[in-house]
Write a protein that holds these residues in place. Structure first.
Motif, PDB file in Angstrom:
ATOM      1  N   CYS A 159      10.893   0.673   1.841  1.00 19.34           N
ATOM      2  CA  CYS A 159      10.305  -0.498   1.213  1.00 19.34           C
ATOM      3  C   CYS A 159       9.113  -0.926   2.061  1.00 19.34           C
ATOM      4  CB  CYS A 159      11.324  -1.627   1.141  1.00 19.34           C
ATOM      5  SG  CYS A 159      12.862  -1.152   0.320  1.00 19.34           S
ATOM      6  N   PHE A 160       7.941  -0.930   1.475  1.00 19.89           N
ATOM      7  CA  PHE A 160       6.732  -1.246   2.211  1.00 19.89           C
ATOM      8  C   PHE A 160       6.261  -2.656   1.892  1.00 19.89           C
ATOM      9  CE2 PHE A 160       6.806   3.352   1.516  1.00 19.89           C
ATOM     10  CZ  PHE A 160       6.764   3.793   2.830  1.00 19.89           C
ATOM     11  N   THR A 161       5.608  -3.290   2.861  1.00 16.74           N
ATOM     12  CA  THR A 161       5.152  -4.665   2.685  1.00 16.74           C
ATOM     13  C   THR A 161       4.006  -4.785   1.688  1.00 16.74           C
ATOM     14  OG1 THR A 161       3.715  -4.417   4.612  1.00 16.74           O
ATOM     15  CG2 THR A 161       5.888  -5.390   4.987  1.00 16.74           C
ATOM     16  N   ASN A 162       3.375  -3.682   1.316  1.00 12.18           N
ATOM     17  CA  ASN A 162       2.287  -3.740   0.338  1.00 12.18           C
ATOM     18  C   ASN A 162       2.806  -3.675  -1.098  1.00 12.18           C
ATOM     19  OD1 ASN A 162       3.008  -1.062   0.087  1.00 12.18           O
ATOM     20  ND2 ASN A 162       0.955  -0.256   0.393  1.00 12.18           N
ATOM     21  N   GLY A 163       4.133  -3.776  -1.289  1.00 14.72           N
ATOM     22  CA  GLY A 163       4.703  -3.802  -2.640  1.00 14.72           C
ATOM     23  C   GLY A 163       4.939  -2.428  -3.234  1.00 14.72           C
ATOM     24  N   THR A 164       5.120  -1.430  -2.414  1.00 16.37           N
ATOM     25  CA  THR A 164       5.435  -0.098  -2.918  1.00 16.37           C
ATOM     26  C   THR A 164       6.787   0.340  -2.378  1.00 16.37           C
ATOM     27  OG1 THR A 164       4.196   0.912  -1.110  1.00 16.37           O
ATOM     28  CG2 THR A 164       3.046   0.667  -3.206  1.00 16.37           C
ATOM     29  N   TYR A 205       7.151   7.673  -5.365  1.00 14.80           N
ATOM     30  CA  TYR A 205       6.371   6.653  -4.677  1.00 14.80           C
ATOM     31  C   TYR A 205       5.755   5.800  -5.766  1.00 14.80           C
ATOM     32  CZ  TYR A 205       3.163   4.544  -1.312  1.00 14.80           C
ATOM     33  OH  TYR A 205       2.488   3.655  -0.527  1.00 14.80           O
ATOM     34  N   ASN A 231       4.787   1.471  -7.283  1.00 16.91           N
ATOM     35  CA  ASN A 231       4.602   0.043  -7.058  1.00 16.91           C
ATOM     36  C   ASN A 231       5.774  -0.716  -7.661  1.00 16.91           C
ATOM     37  OD1 ASN A 231       3.511  -2.757  -7.861  1.00 16.91           O
ATOM     38  ND2 ASN A 231       1.982  -1.974  -6.435  1.00 16.91           N
ATOM     39  N   TYR A 246      13.512  -8.288   0.026  1.00 18.87           N
ATOM     40  CA  TYR A 246      12.511  -8.988   0.826  1.00 18.87           C
ATOM     41  C   TYR A 246      12.932 -10.440   0.979  1.00 18.87           C
ATOM     42  CZ  TYR A 246       9.499  -5.028  -0.360  1.00 18.87           C
ATOM     43  OH  TYR A 246       8.974  -3.781  -0.526  1.00 18.87           O
ATOM     44  N   LYS A 282       6.087 -13.223   9.371  1.00 19.33           N
ATOM     45  CA  LYS A 282       6.033 -12.066  10.262  1.00 19.33           C
ATOM     46  C   LYS A 282       5.082 -12.381  11.406  1.00 19.33           C
ATOM     47  CE  LYS A 282       8.375  -9.189   7.647  1.00 19.33           C
ATOM     48  NZ  LYS A 282       9.734  -8.878   7.975  1.00 19.33           N
TER      49      LYS A 282
END
Length: 142
Positions: free
Chosen positions: A20-25, A64, A66, A100, A106
């Motif tokens: 899980c990435f912080t850029n919404g992907t 991968y 969004n 999240y 952060k």
């Protein structure tokens, strides 16, 4: 003599299966299991059937995408935001979820350093000079 129609099984894999990435992907790794021998990882999809693996081989498929695409749903529980999707095949279903914290802060460390002054290295070579002469005004170099 009880027949169980639906059950869940938790398995440990040597690699991370969901990122899980912080850029919404989100990134998800789907692994072929012996209980579904007809499974071809390249034929897996997400809830939106047009969302196919980014790459696949005979054993794995990597997705991968969004969190606002591919049929991903969003759910709020108190201070937790959960995005969910599923990797699907006829008799294969893998739930993928990212959690999240809402209003989470952060702390990011920021360091800087002064760049060194540029250094001009002497060199050898040809230098081409072009001069244009014109009549009229005189220019004087200082």
């Amino acid at each position: 003599m009880v027949v169980v129609a639906d059950f869940s099984l938790s398995c440990s894999f040597p690699t991370k299966m969901i990122d899980c990435f912080t850029n919404g992907t989100m990134a998800a790794l789907a692994v072929k299991v012996e209980s579904v021998p007809s499974l071809s990882p390249s034929q897996l999809t997400l809830r939106d059937l047009s969302c196919r693996p980014l790459q696949s081989d005979a054993i794995n498929a990597v997705f991968y995408f969004n969190v606002n695409s591919c049929g991903t749903t969003r759910r709020f529980d108190n201070n937790l935001l959960t995005y969910e999707n599923e990797v699907l095949f006829t008799s294969y279903r893998l739930r993928v979820a990212c959690h999240y914290l809402v209003n989470d802060t952060k702390v990011v460390q920021f360091l800087y350093q002064n760049n060194p002054a540029p250094v001009v290295q002497p060199g050898l070579g040809d230098l081409a000079v072009i001069m244009r002469l014109a009549l009229g005004r005189t220019w004087q170099l200082k």
